[in-house]
Design a protein around this motif. Structure first.
Motif, PDB file in Angstrom:
ATOM      1  N   MET A   1     -18.804 -26.978  -7.614  1.00 49.99           N
ATOM      2  CA  MET A   1     -18.744 -25.713  -8.313  1.00 49.99           C
ATOM      3  C   MET A   1     -19.606 -25.795  -9.569  1.00 49.99           C
ATOM      4  SD  MET A   1     -15.529 -23.751 -10.055  1.00 49.99           S
ATOM      5  CE  MET A   1     -15.002 -22.954  -8.572  1.00 49.99           C
ATOM      6  N   ILE A   2     -20.404 -24.782  -9.782  1.00 43.71           N
ATOM      7  CA  ILE A   2     -21.228 -24.699 -10.987  1.00 43.71           C
ATOM      8  C   ILE A   2     -20.451 -23.911 -12.030  1.00 43.71           C
ATOM      9  CG2 ILE A   2     -23.355 -23.801 -11.987  1.00 43.71           C
ATOM     10  CD1 ILE A   2     -24.636 -24.211  -9.224  1.00 43.71           C
ATOM     11  N   ARG A   3     -20.145 -24.542 -13.141  1.00 44.77           N
ATOM     12  CA  ARG A   3     -19.377 -23.882 -14.195  1.00 44.77           C
ATOM     13  C   ARG A   3     -20.275 -23.160 -15.195  1.00 44.77           C
ATOM     14  NH1 ARG A   3     -14.405 -24.520 -12.569  1.00 44.77           N
ATOM     15  NH2 ARG A   3     -13.561 -26.595 -12.310  1.00 44.77           N
ATOM     16  N   TYR A   4     -21.449 -23.748 -15.493  1.00 43.56           N
ATOM     17  CA  TYR A   4     -22.343 -23.159 -16.493  1.00 43.56           C
ATOM     18  C   TYR A   4     -23.801 -23.369 -16.099  1.00 43.56           C
ATOM     19  CZ  TYR A   4     -18.022 -23.467 -19.061  1.00 43.56           C
ATOM     20  OH  TYR A   4     -16.706 -23.357 -19.413  1.00 43.56           O
ATOM     21  N   LEU A   5     -24.635 -22.459 -16.560  1.00 47.48           N
ATOM     22  CA  LEU A   5     -26.080 -22.591 -16.454  1.00 47.48           C
ATOM     23  C   LEU A   5     -26.620 -22.757 -17.870  1.00 47.48           C
ATOM     24  CD1 LEU A   5     -26.777 -19.566 -14.103  1.00 47.48           C
ATOM     25  CD2 LEU A   5     -26.591 -21.957 -13.436  1.00 47.48           C
ATOM     26  N   ILE A   6     -27.655 -23.545 -18.005  1.00 50.76           N
ATOM     27  CA  ILE A   6     -28.350 -23.647 -19.286  1.00 50.76           C
ATOM     28  C   ILE A   6     -29.478 -22.632 -19.224  1.00 50.76           C
ATOM     29  CG2 ILE A   6     -29.670 -25.103 -20.856  1.00 50.76           C
ATOM     30  CD1 ILE A   6     -28.266 -27.522 -19.468  1.00 50.76           C
ATOM     31  N   VAL A   7     -29.428 -21.639 -20.104  1.00 46.79           N
ATOM     32  CA  VAL A   7     -30.410 -20.558 -20.089  1.00 46.79           C
ATOM     33  C   VAL A   7     -31.314 -20.673 -21.310  1.00 46.79           C
ATOM     34  CG1 VAL A   7     -30.716 -18.051 -20.144  1.00 46.79           C
ATOM     35  CG2 VAL A   7     -28.821 -19.050 -18.848  1.00 46.79           C
TER      36      VAL A   7
ATOM     37  N   SER B   1     -25.253 -32.190 -23.947  1.00 45.78           N
ATOM     38  CA  SER B   1     -24.457 -33.411 -23.890  1.00 45.78           C
ATOM     39  C   SER B   1     -23.270 -33.243 -22.941  1.00 45.78           C
ATOM     40  CB  SER B   1     -23.961 -33.786 -25.286  1.00 45.78           C
ATOM     41  OG  SER B   1     -23.216 -32.709 -25.829  1.00 45.78           O
ATOM     42  N   PRO B   2     -23.546 -33.063 -21.641  1.00 47.84           N
ATOM     43  CA  PRO B   2     -22.444 -32.913 -20.699  1.00 47.84           C
ATOM     44  C   PRO B   2     -21.680 -34.222 -20.560  1.00 47.84           C
ATOM     45  CG  PRO B   2     -24.530 -32.976 -19.527  1.00 47.84           C
ATOM     46  CD  PRO B   2     -24.837 -33.049 -20.997  1.00 47.84           C
ATOM     47  N   PRO B   3     -20.470 -34.231 -20.116  1.00 44.72           N
ATOM     48  CA  PRO B   3     -19.693 -33.036 -19.807  1.00 44.72           C
ATOM     49  C   PRO B   3     -19.121 -32.402 -21.071  1.00 44.72           C
ATOM     50  CG  PRO B   3     -18.376 -34.978 -19.409  1.00 44.72           C
ATOM     51  CD  PRO B   3     -19.744 -35.464 -19.818  1.00 44.72           C
ATOM     52  N   LEU B   4     -18.839 -31.120 -20.979  1.00 47.60           N
ATOM     53  CA  LEU B   4     -18.232 -30.413 -22.100  1.00 47.60           C
ATOM     54  C   LEU B   4     -16.764 -30.784 -22.216  1.00 47.60           C
ATOM     55  CD1 LEU B   4     -19.535 -26.764 -21.560  1.00 47.60           C
ATOM     56  CD2 LEU B   4     -20.412 -28.473 -23.128  1.00 47.60           C
ATOM     57  N   THR B   5     -16.276 -30.790 -23.432  1.00 45.74           N
ATOM     58  CA  THR B   5     -14.846 -30.983 -23.627  1.00 45.74           C
ATOM     59  C   THR B   5     -14.162 -29.628 -23.442  1.00 45.74           C
ATOM     60  OG1 THR B   5     -14.878 -30.484 -25.990  1.00 45.74           O
ATOM     61  CG2 THR B   5     -15.292 -32.784 -25.346  1.00 45.74           C
ATOM     62  N   ARG B   6     -12.870 -29.647 -23.219  1.00 42.59           N
ATOM     63  CA  ARG B   6     -12.138 -28.383 -23.075  1.00 42.59           C
ATOM     64  C   ARG B   6     -12.246 -27.565 -24.365  1.00 42.59           C
ATOM     65  NH1 ARG B   6      -8.691 -26.218 -19.283  1.00 42.59           N
ATOM     66  NH2 ARG B   6     -10.231 -27.299 -18.063  1.00 42.59           N
ATOM     67  N   ASP B   7     -12.228 -28.217 -25.519  1.00 41.48           N
ATOM     68  CA  ASP B   7     -12.369 -27.493 -26.785  1.00 41.48           C
ATOM     69  C   ASP B   7     -13.714 -26.771 -26.865  1.00 41.48           C
ATOM     70  OD1 ASP B   7      -9.848 -28.240 -27.661  1.00 41.48           O
ATOM     71  OD2 ASP B   7     -10.582 -29.893 -28.909  1.00 41.48           O
ATOM     72  N   GLN B   8     -14.776 -27.397 -26.373  1.00 36.99           N
ATOM     73  CA  GLN B   8     -16.092 -26.750 -26.363  1.00 36.99           C
ATOM     74  C   GLN B   8     -16.091 -25.562 -25.408  1.00 36.99           C
ATOM     75  OE1 GLN B   8     -18.200 -30.389 -25.390  1.00 36.99           O
ATOM     76  NE2 GLN B   8     -19.306 -30.300 -27.351  1.00 36.99           N
ATOM     77  N   GLU B   9     -15.444 -25.720 -24.252  1.00 37.91           N
ATOM     78  CA  GLU B   9     -15.357 -24.618 -23.298  1.00 37.91           C
ATOM     79  C   GLU B   9     -14.550 -23.459 -23.877  1.00 37.91           C
ATOM     80  OE1 GLU B   9     -15.580 -25.934 -18.817  1.00 37.91           O
ATOM     81  OE2 GLU B   9     -13.894 -26.930 -19.840  1.00 37.91           O
ATOM     82  N   ILE B  10     -13.438 -23.753 -24.498  1.00 40.72           N
ATOM     83  CA  ILE B  10     -12.615 -22.708 -25.113  1.00 40.72           C
ATOM     84  C   ILE B  10     -13.416 -21.958 -26.167  1.00 40.72           C
ATOM     85  CG2 ILE B  10     -10.623 -22.316 -26.628  1.00 40.72           C
ATOM     86  CD1 ILE B  10      -9.210 -24.597 -25.039  1.00 40.72           C
ATOM     87  N   ALA B  11     -14.149 -22.688 -27.004  1.00 42.96           N
ATOM     88  CA  ALA B  11     -14.972 -22.048 -28.036  1.00 42.96           C
ATOM     89  C   ALA B  11     -16.038 -21.151 -27.410  1.00 42.96           C
ATOM     90  CB  ALA B  11     -15.619 -23.106 -28.924  1.00 42.96           C
ATOM     91  N   LEU B  12     -16.655 -21.599 -26.326  1.00 43.93           N
ATOM     92  CA  LEU B  12     -17.682 -20.812 -25.638  1.00 43.93           C
ATOM     93  C   LEU B  12     -17.085 -19.505 -25.100  1.00 43.93           C
ATOM     94  CD1 LEU B  12     -20.605 -20.696 -24.386  1.00 43.93           C
ATOM     95  CD2 LEU B  12     -19.565 -21.686 -22.345  1.00 43.93           C
ATOM     96  N   HIS B  13     -15.979 -19.613 -24.398  1.00 43.40           N
ATOM     97  CA  HIS B  13     -15.355 -18.429 -23.804  1.00 43.40           C
ATOM     98  C   HIS B  13     -14.819 -17.477 -24.870  1.00 43.40           C
ATOM     99  CE1 HIS B  13     -15.434 -19.357 -19.423  1.00 43.40           C
ATOM    100  NE2 HIS B  13     -15.767 -20.529 -19.919  1.00 43.40           N
ATOM    101  N   ARG B  14     -14.276 -18.002 -25.930  1.00 46.59           N
ATOM    102  CA  ARG B  14     -13.790 -17.137 -27.021  1.00 46.59           C
ATOM    103  C   ARG B  14     -14.946 -16.414 -27.702  1.00 46.59           C
ATOM    104  NH1 ARG B  14      -8.972 -20.730 -29.762  1.00 46.59           N
ATOM    105  NH2 ARG B  14      -7.420 -20.195 -28.189  1.00 46.59           N
ATOM    106  N   HIS B  15     -16.049 -17.134 -27.901  1.00 41.51           N
ATOM    107  CA  HIS B  15     -17.211 -16.508 -28.541  1.00 41.51           C
ATOM    108  C   HIS B  15     -17.673 -15.282 -27.756  1.00 41.51           C
ATOM    109  CE1 HIS B  15     -20.955 -16.081 -30.736  1.00 41.51           C
ATOM    110  NE2 HIS B  15     -21.547 -15.933 -29.561  1.00 41.51           N
ATOM    111  N   TYR B  16     -17.721 -15.416 -26.429  1.00 44.10           N
ATOM    112  CA  TYR B  16     -18.169 -14.311 -25.589  1.00 44.10           C
ATOM    113  C   TYR B  16     -17.030 -13.385 -25.159  1.00 44.10           C
ATOM    114  CZ  TYR B  16     -22.710 -16.601 -25.264  1.00 44.10           C
ATOM    115  OH  TYR B  16     -23.918 -17.147 -25.550  1.00 44.10           O
TER     116      TYR B  16
END
Length: 96
Positions: A1-7, A53-68
């Motif tokens: 599963m692809i969780r993120y793309l680097i754009v 710097s993969p893999p992302l930590t859950r805290d980084q993922e939470i921050a990403l999703h909250r930002h958007y």
């Protein structure tokens, strides 16, 4: 599963790379080399650049999703809807 793309936002925001969930993609134009996403330019502009710097930590993922203002894929409280459907049905629900 692809969780993120680097754009790479080089065409309108030179030198910046950001993470985008595939669920936030509205369409891809291969001929124009564009990915159209359901995010504002301002939100992308304000997001910190991805430093790679993969893999992302859950805290980084939470921050990403909250930002958007998007729910995380780990959120089981959405009735089985995908992130795009949840964000459309419940705008602002996932603000921190």
């Amino acid at each position: 599963m692809i969780r993120y793309l680097i754009v790479d936002t080089k065409d309108w925001l030179p030198g910046k790379r950001v993470l985008i969930s595939p669920k936030w993609i509205e369409r891809v134009s291969w001929s124009e080399k564009q990915v159209v996403v359901d995010l504002t330019r301002d939100a992308i502009r304000q997001r910190a650049e991805y430093q790679g710097s993969p893999p992302l930590t859950r805290d980084q993922e939470i921050a990403l999703h909250r930002h958007y203002k998007r729910p995380g894929y780990w959120d089981a409280d959405d009735g089985g809807l995908d992130d795009f459907e949840v964000s459309r049905r419940y705008p602002g629900r996932f603000l921190a």
